[in-house]
Write a protein that holds these residues in place. Structure first.
Motif, PDB file in Angstrom:
ATOM      1  N   SER A  29     -85.860  67.963  10.021  1.00  0.00           N
ATOM      2  CA  SER A  29     -84.740  67.087   9.725  1.00  0.00           C
ATOM      3  C   SER A  29     -85.245  65.770   9.161  1.00  0.00           C
ATOM      4  CB  SER A  29     -83.915  66.837  10.994  1.00  0.00           C
ATOM      5  OG  SER A  29     -82.785  66.072  10.673  1.00  0.00           O
ATOM      6  N   ASN A  69     -90.188  65.501  12.019  1.00  0.00           N
ATOM      7  CA  ASN A  69     -89.020  65.417  12.897  1.00  0.00           C
ATOM      8  C   ASN A  69     -88.268  66.740  12.877  1.00  0.00           C
ATOM      9  OD1 ASN A  69     -89.462  62.732  13.551  1.00  0.00           O
ATOM     10  ND2 ASN A  69     -88.172  61.976  11.897  1.00  0.00           N
ATOM     11  N   THR A  70     -87.759  67.116  14.030  1.00  0.00           N
ATOM     12  CA  THR A  70     -86.976  68.338  14.119  1.00  0.00           C
ATOM     13  C   THR A  70     -85.670  68.056  14.850  1.00  0.00           C
ATOM     14  OG1 THR A  70     -88.050  68.997  16.186  1.00  0.00           O
ATOM     15  CG2 THR A  70     -88.997  69.845  14.125  1.00  0.00           C
ATOM     16  N   VAL A  71     -84.738  68.977  14.693  1.00  0.00           N
ATOM     17  CA  VAL A  71     -83.470  68.912  15.405  1.00  0.00           C
ATOM     18  C   VAL A  71     -83.224  70.291  16.014  1.00  0.00           C
ATOM     19  CG1 VAL A  71     -82.108  69.425  13.330  1.00  0.00           C
ATOM     20  CG2 VAL A  71     -81.036  68.252  15.245  1.00  0.00           C
ATOM     21  N   TYR A  92     -81.374  64.965  12.460  1.00  0.00           N
ATOM     22  CA  TYR A  92     -82.118  64.204  13.450  1.00  0.00           C
ATOM     23  C   TYR A  92     -81.408  62.885  13.746  1.00  0.00           C
ATOM     24  CZ  TYR A  92     -86.181  61.890  15.557  1.00  0.00           C
ATOM     25  OH  TYR A  92     -87.027  61.238  16.410  1.00  0.00           O
TER      26      TYR A  92
END
Length: 168
Positions: free
Chosen positions: A76, A89-91, A38
């Protein structure tokens, strides 16, 4: 067996190139891969080996960059104080980074621990726990891309639909 490793993180305007010479199993020779987390931080790694005493391997070639999303989404996060981290949170993964990675480092002698989650290519996942010693434990644990995120969404949705069916 000796190898050069070339981790090359880049994010924003920062680029760092570093080399290390290590003795490794032959199945880790001529490998390359990348990791993304991220915030746009990406690390590329590659290895090159030679097999004679006191030899110096050629400098490895880093994998090419890809900005094409591949449909995989991973959690992430980073932690500089623990071997775990959790986040919403993500990527979005790109190129051949089709695995979700949990990297952990635990050093018993110096009480150093850290972790991060993100996207990784299969070759990074294949490292496994290659660098574990009696004092330092480094693990690369991978899962199929984004499965946990999809299940997290589908389970509450399924429960909601079942409740609606029974209530009405």
């Amino acid at each position: 067996m000796k190898r050069w490793t070339n981790p090359k993180p880049f994010g924003g305007s920062v680029t760092v190139t570093a080399y290390a010479m290590l003795c490794i199993p032959t199945n880790q020779c001529s490998k390359s891969g990348s990791i993304s987390v991220y915030g746009g931080l990406k690390t590329k790694m590659a290895s090159a080996c030679c097999t004679t005493d006191n030899c110096t391997p050629t400098l490895p070639s880093l994998p090419s960059s890809s900005s094409s999303y591949n449909g995989v989404v991973c959690q992430s996060c980073t932690s500089s104080t623990s071997t775990s981290c959790s986040t919403s949170n993500t990527v979005q993964c790109t190129g051949d980074e089709n695995k979700c990675l949990l990297y952990t480092l635990n050093s018993a002698g110096s009480a150093v621990s850290n972790a991060f989650r993100g996207c990784a290519s299969q070759s990074i996942c294949d490292i496994g726990s290659l660098f574990s010693t009696s004092n330092v434990d480094i693990k690369y644990t991978c899962t199929s891309g984004g499965g946990a995120l999809r299940h997290t969404f589908y389970l509450p949705a399924l429960i909601g639909l079942l409740l609606l069916k029974f209530l009405f």
